[in-house]
Design a protein around this motif. Structure first.
Motif, PDB file in Angstrom:
ATOM      1  N   LEU A  44       0.813  -1.216   0.000  1.00  0.00           N
ATOM      2  CA  LEU A  44       0.000   0.000   0.000  1.00  0.00           C
ATOM      3  C   LEU A  44       0.848   1.269   0.000  1.00  0.00           C
ATOM      4  CD1 LEU A  44      -2.740  -1.016   2.600  1.00  0.00           C
ATOM      5  CD2 LEU A  44      -3.094  -0.608   0.153  1.00  0.00           C
ATOM      6  N   PHE A  47       1.010   3.717  -2.991  1.00  0.00           N
ATOM      7  CA  PHE A  47      -0.224   4.454  -3.254  1.00  0.00           C
ATOM      8  C   PHE A  47      -0.375   5.629  -2.276  1.00  0.00           C
ATOM      9  CE2 PHE A  47      -0.931   0.222  -4.936  1.00  0.00           C
ATOM     10  CZ  PHE A  47      -1.483   0.488  -6.174  1.00  0.00           C
ATOM     11  N   LEU A  76      -3.741  -5.796  -6.400  1.00  0.00           N
ATOM     12  CA  LEU A  76      -3.699  -4.417  -6.902  1.00  0.00           C
ATOM     13  C   LEU A  76      -3.942  -4.331  -8.399  1.00  0.00           C
ATOM     14  CD1 LEU A  76      -0.516  -3.444  -4.875  1.00  0.00           C
ATOM     15  CD2 LEU A  76      -2.886  -2.963  -4.268  1.00  0.00           C
ATOM     16  N   PHE A  79      -6.722  -1.957 -10.817  1.00  0.00           N
ATOM     17  CA  PHE A  79      -7.050  -0.723 -10.107  1.00  0.00           C
ATOM     18  C   PHE A  79      -6.680   0.458 -10.989  1.00  0.00           C
ATOM     19  CE2 PHE A  79      -5.980   2.543  -6.792  1.00  0.00           C
ATOM     20  CZ  PHE A  79      -7.286   2.754  -6.382  1.00  0.00           C
ATOM     21  N   THR A  82      -3.135   1.683 -11.017  1.00  0.00           N
ATOM     22  CA  THR A  82      -2.145   0.630 -11.239  1.00  0.00           C
ATOM     23  C   THR A  82      -1.937   0.406 -12.727  1.00  0.00           C
ATOM     24  OG1 THR A  82      -2.668  -0.520  -9.174  1.00  0.00           O
ATOM     25  CG2 THR A  82      -1.640  -1.822 -10.908  1.00  0.00           C
ATOM     26  N   LYS A 221      -9.513  -8.199  -2.719  1.00  0.00           N
ATOM     27  CA  LYS A 221      -9.028  -7.294  -3.756  1.00  0.00           C
ATOM     28  C   LYS A 221      -9.899  -6.051  -3.844  1.00  0.00           C
ATOM     29  CE  LYS A 221      -7.901  -7.413  -8.721  1.00  0.00           C
ATOM     30  NZ  LYS A 221      -7.807  -8.308  -9.903  1.00  0.00           N
ATOM     31  N   TYR A 224      -9.214  -3.779  -0.946  1.00  0.00           N
ATOM     32  CA  TYR A 224      -7.984  -3.008  -1.139  1.00  0.00           C
ATOM     33  C   TYR A 224      -8.251  -1.806  -2.027  1.00  0.00           C
ATOM     34  CZ  TYR A 224      -4.189  -5.547   1.132  1.00  0.00           C
ATOM     35  OH  TYR A 224      -3.332  -6.063   2.067  1.00  0.00           O
ATOM     36  N   HIS A 225      -8.982  -2.002  -3.100  1.00  0.00           N
ATOM     37  CA  HIS A 225      -9.277  -0.909  -4.020  1.00  0.00           C
ATOM     38  C   HIS A 225     -10.098   0.178  -3.335  1.00  0.00           C
ATOM     39  CE1 HIS A 225      -8.672  -3.590  -7.854  1.00  0.00           C
ATOM     40  NE2 HIS A 225      -7.666  -3.652  -7.008  1.00  0.00           N
ATOM     41  N   ILE A 228      -7.833   2.200  -0.892  1.00  0.00           N
ATOM     42  CA  ILE A 228      -6.937   3.146  -1.557  1.00  0.00           C
ATOM     43  C   ILE A 228      -7.719   4.366  -2.053  1.00  0.00           C
ATOM     44  CG2 ILE A 228      -5.329   3.476  -3.476  1.00  0.00           C
ATOM     45  CD1 ILE A 228      -4.696   0.477  -3.285  1.00  0.00           C
TER      46      ILE A 228
END
Length: 329
Positions: A44, A47, A76, A79, A82, A221, A224-225, A228
């Motif tokens: 992370l 980001f 990641l 995204f 990414t 996943k 996580y998105h 962020i």
């Protein structure tokens, strides 16, 4: 205005969301020690720091095959911040080719403002030395923010202004190319997984295939998105770096830069061909301080403490060749 969202209430919200994310990661993956348990957090960091527009953060995730680094990087993929690439080649990074529509296939033009993910660095290491050197040269200039190249079939020079972070997956065999890393000027800092309990890792991997692992990973996943996307605007001046921590980072960076100085020898390995000139710690201390700052942000802290520096110190030391670390121990 940068930093306006970084208030106490927002810091508590980030810390709570982060704790939830790490808990979900531990339920899905096996971490045999504290260092291995840092992996879901370290991915992370690029980001978090992307908004600061300081020196790029390029992290190399070094772990044995089958240890889970690719699964973490997979979290990641897809995204919006990414950009994932399978291989780094001279022609794929910057290309003089133009199709009938005049389109530019160069990957470098897509890098700006992104976190570049390379799941397996071995594809670069396996290239011819000439190609590897060209990729190395392109990356070095990209780290500094600008790439310019002339092609015989084009009137104008190609120029790309870029600022991007990187996450690169590698196996321990990367240490065979220590000279390559030295030539790049150590743009990367390294995270080295330990994997002390191999059999328990194998048991967890075996069990995962009977527990809808892919579906659970896809849920993680998405979390996580979402996390962020909700990261607050944080100005570097919002994070307090005390004089004590500042001096500790300076001393650590100076030691690492000195100890990893490359010594050039002839083909026999017996004779030094150049007087070694140690790397200066200017770049490394910025990388280490940003790592500590990222850790503080994720934990909802405003003042960097020693606890936030552990990962920065470890990754600084892990940027020394594994053989040198073994000798020091």
């Amino acid at each position: 205005m940068m930093g306006k969202r970084y208030k106490k209430k927002e810091r508590k919200r980030v810390a709570a969301d982060f704790e939830k994310l790490i808990k979900m990661s531990k339920e899905l993956f096996f971490y045999g020690c504290d260092v291995d348990a840092w992996m879901p957090e370290i991915i992370l960091f690029p980001f978090v720091s992307l908004q600061w527009n300081l020196n790029p953060l390029w992290y190399r995730m070094i772990a044995p095959p089958g240890s889970g680094k690719s699964e973490h990087l997979e979290l990641l993929h897809d995204f919006e911040l990414t950009y994932t690439i399978d291989e780094l080649t001279p022609k794929s990074l910057m290309s003089g080719y133009r199709g009938q529509d005049g389109g530019d296939p160069s990957q470098l033009q897509h890098f700006d403002g992104k976190v570049i993910i390379v799941s397996d660095e071995s594809t670069l290491m396996e290239q011819r030395q000439e190609d590897r050197n060209m990729v190395q040269s392109t990356l070095r200039r990209a780290y500094d923010g600008r790439n310019t190249k002339a092609y015989g079939n084009m009137k104008e020079k190609q120029e790309y202004k870029t600022h991007f972070n990187m996450l690169v997956g590698s196996t321990p065999s990367i240490d065979r190319y220590f000279q390559y890393q030295q030539q790049l000027g150590e743009r990367f800092t390294n995270y080295r997984a330990q994997v002390p309990d191999r059999k328990t890792l194998a048991r967890c991997s075996l069990d995962n295939q009977f527990t809808s692992f892919n579906d659970r990973r896809d849920i993680l996943k998405q979390e996580y998105h979402k996390f962020i996307r909700k990261l607050p605007d944080v100005d570097v001046n919002d994070i307090i770096l005390t004089d004590e921590i500042r001096e500790m980072l300076v001393n650590a960076a100076d030691f690492v830069a000195l100890i990893r100085t490359h010594i050039s020898r002839d083909s026999t390995g017996r004779h030094v061909t150049l007087v070694p000139q140690p790397e200066t710690p200017g770049r490394l201390v910025k990388q280490m301080s940003q790592t500590a700052m990222c850790d503080a942000v994720l934990h909802g802290a405003k003042v960097i403490t020693m606890e936030h520096c552990y990962k920065a110190l470890y990754m600084g030391l892990a940027s020394i060749s594994a053989v040198t670390i073994f000798i020091l121990n």
